[in-house]
Every structure is written in structure tokens, then in C-alpha cells.
Design an enzyme around this catalytic site. Structure first.
Site, short mmCIF file in Angstrom:
data_model
loop_
_atom_site.label_atom_id
_atom_site.label_comp_id
_atom_site.label_asym_id
_atom_site.label_seq_id
_atom_site.Cartn_x
_atom_site.Cartn_y
_atom_site.Cartn_z
N HIS A 1 42.49 36.42 40.03
CA HIS A 1 43.04 37.61 39.19
C HIS A 1 44.08 37.97 39.90
O HIS A 1 44.72 37.93 40.80
CB HIS A 1 41.88 38.63 39.45
CG HIS A 1 41.58 39.36 40.92
ND1 HIS A 1 41.88 40.58 41.06
CD2 HIS A 1 41.44 38.83 42.07
CE1 HIS A 1 41.74 40.92 42.16
NE2 HIS A 1 41.61 39.99 42.87
N HIS B 1 39.37 45.66 34.22
CA HIS B 1 39.79 44.55 34.91
C HIS B 1 39.20 43.27 34.82
O HIS B 1 37.99 43.45 34.28
CB HIS B 1 39.97 44.82 36.43
CG HIS B 1 40.64 43.85 37.32
ND1 HIS B 1 41.89 43.57 37.30
CD2 HIS B 1 40.06 42.92 38.38
CE1 HIS B 1 42.28 42.85 38.14
NE2 HIS B 1 41.19 42.29 38.78
N CYS C 1 46.19 41.45 34.85
CA CYS C 1 44.87 40.69 34.75
C CYS C 1 44.57 39.70 33.40
O CYS C 1 44.15 38.77 33.58
CB CYS C 1 43.92 41.48 35.16
SG CYS C 1 43.50 42.97 34.23
#
Length: 173
Positions: A140, A128, A75
Site C-alpha cells: 500500500h 485506505h 493508496c
């Protein structure tokens, strides 16, 4: 008035379609930027370019620690790569450091290219990051075994994990 995102573009097209010939000149004058700086040099254009670059990687596999298109992305590697390639200053490598490095932005003020941060898997800290691409969606690289994808921020999983939105550039607000 400059429209951003898909909804803004659709609104602009509908306005053009419904405008009479007399009103068309006024409408075009409204769209023309008052600032003589070329749009491509404006921070918002750089953020949009980064978001579009990220979209080009949809379907590519997640790669733990990955930070380039040849080996794949995790990510934060995806975010760091597309922002760097778009001429935005290099960000720290981890989502936690990116969160600390950027500044908060209200959800109702999101622009394409803003970063969205999450605490996934019951983590107690940011772990994240994704890039906002408009209309409540973000791109993502989720996790091992998955691919880079587009998701909706209003999905229950992401709403529960959402920490906040942040911006890496000053848009001159």
C-alpha cells in the site's frame, strides 16, 4: 491442484523433492490445469499480475492524489493503476468507492490481488486500501511523508483499522 503464493510454491517444491521418480508423473498431472484456458487469461492470474506490479513500486514516495508512476501514488491511485495495467476493469478512484464496487471475501479465502480496506486515523468510513500479496502481507501507499511499502495485516495498527477484504473479479468459485 494449483498452488498460489509463496507458501504454495514452497510446498510444491518440497513435494517434488520428496517424490520418487514413479510419483513425479502423477504429481505433474495434478499440477496441470484441467481447464484448457491459458493460465494468463484466468482472473486469478490477472490479480496476481496486479499484485506483482504493485510490489515493483515499493520504495516510491507517496503522492497525495497521485495515480501514475511518474508523479507517484496515493493508496487508491496505486490500486487503480496496477489493476488497470493488468487488464482488470477500471475501478473507481477512491478507496471508499472501490469498497462499494467490490464484493466481500472471507479472510480465510484471500487470494493474491484481493483488496484490503481500512478506516485509518479514527475515520468513520473506508479511507485506505491495499493489495493482498500473500502470507498475511499487503502492499500500500500509506500517507504523506511515507513510501509505498509492504506491511503485515496482523500488526496491531492494521488489525484495529481493518474493515474487510474484497474482490473485484469473479474467480469462478
Amino acid at each position: 491442484m494449483i498452488h498460489t503464493g509463496i507458501a504454495g510454491l514452497i510446498a510444491a517444491i518440497l513435494t517434488i523433492q520428496s517424490a520418487s521418480a514413479d510419483d513425479l508423473g502423477d504429481f505433474i498431472a495434478q499440477l496441470a490445469p484441467k481447464d484448457p484456458t491459458p493460465v494468463a487469461l484466468k482472473p486469478i492470474a490477472k490479480l496476481q499480475e496486479a499484485a506483482m506490479a504493485a510490489i515493483s513500486f515499493v520504495g516510491k514516495p507517496y503522492s497525495f492524489g497521485g495515480s501514475n508512476p511518474d508523479t507517484g501514488f496515493d493508496c487508491s491511485g496505486l490500486v487503480q493503476y496496477v489493476l488497470d495495467q493488468s487488464g482488470i476493469k477500471k475501478l473507481p478512484r477512491t478507496s471508499r468507492e472501490m469498497y462499494q464496487y467490490s464484493r466481500p471475501v472471507d479472510n480465510d479465502s484471500l487470494v493474491v490481488g484481493d483488496l484490503l480496506f481500512f478506516q485509518t486515523n479514527n475515520s468513520e468510513q473506508v479511507n485506505h486500501v491495499g493489495i493482498y500479496v500473500g502470507e498475511g502481507r499487503f502492499i500500500h501507499s500509506p500517507s504523506t511523508g511515507n513510501v509505498i511499502r509492504l506491511d503485515r495485516l496482523d500488526q496491531s495498527y492494521w488489525q484495529k483499522a481493518f474493515v474487510g477484504a474484497r474482490r473485484v473479479l469473479d474467480l469462478g468459485e
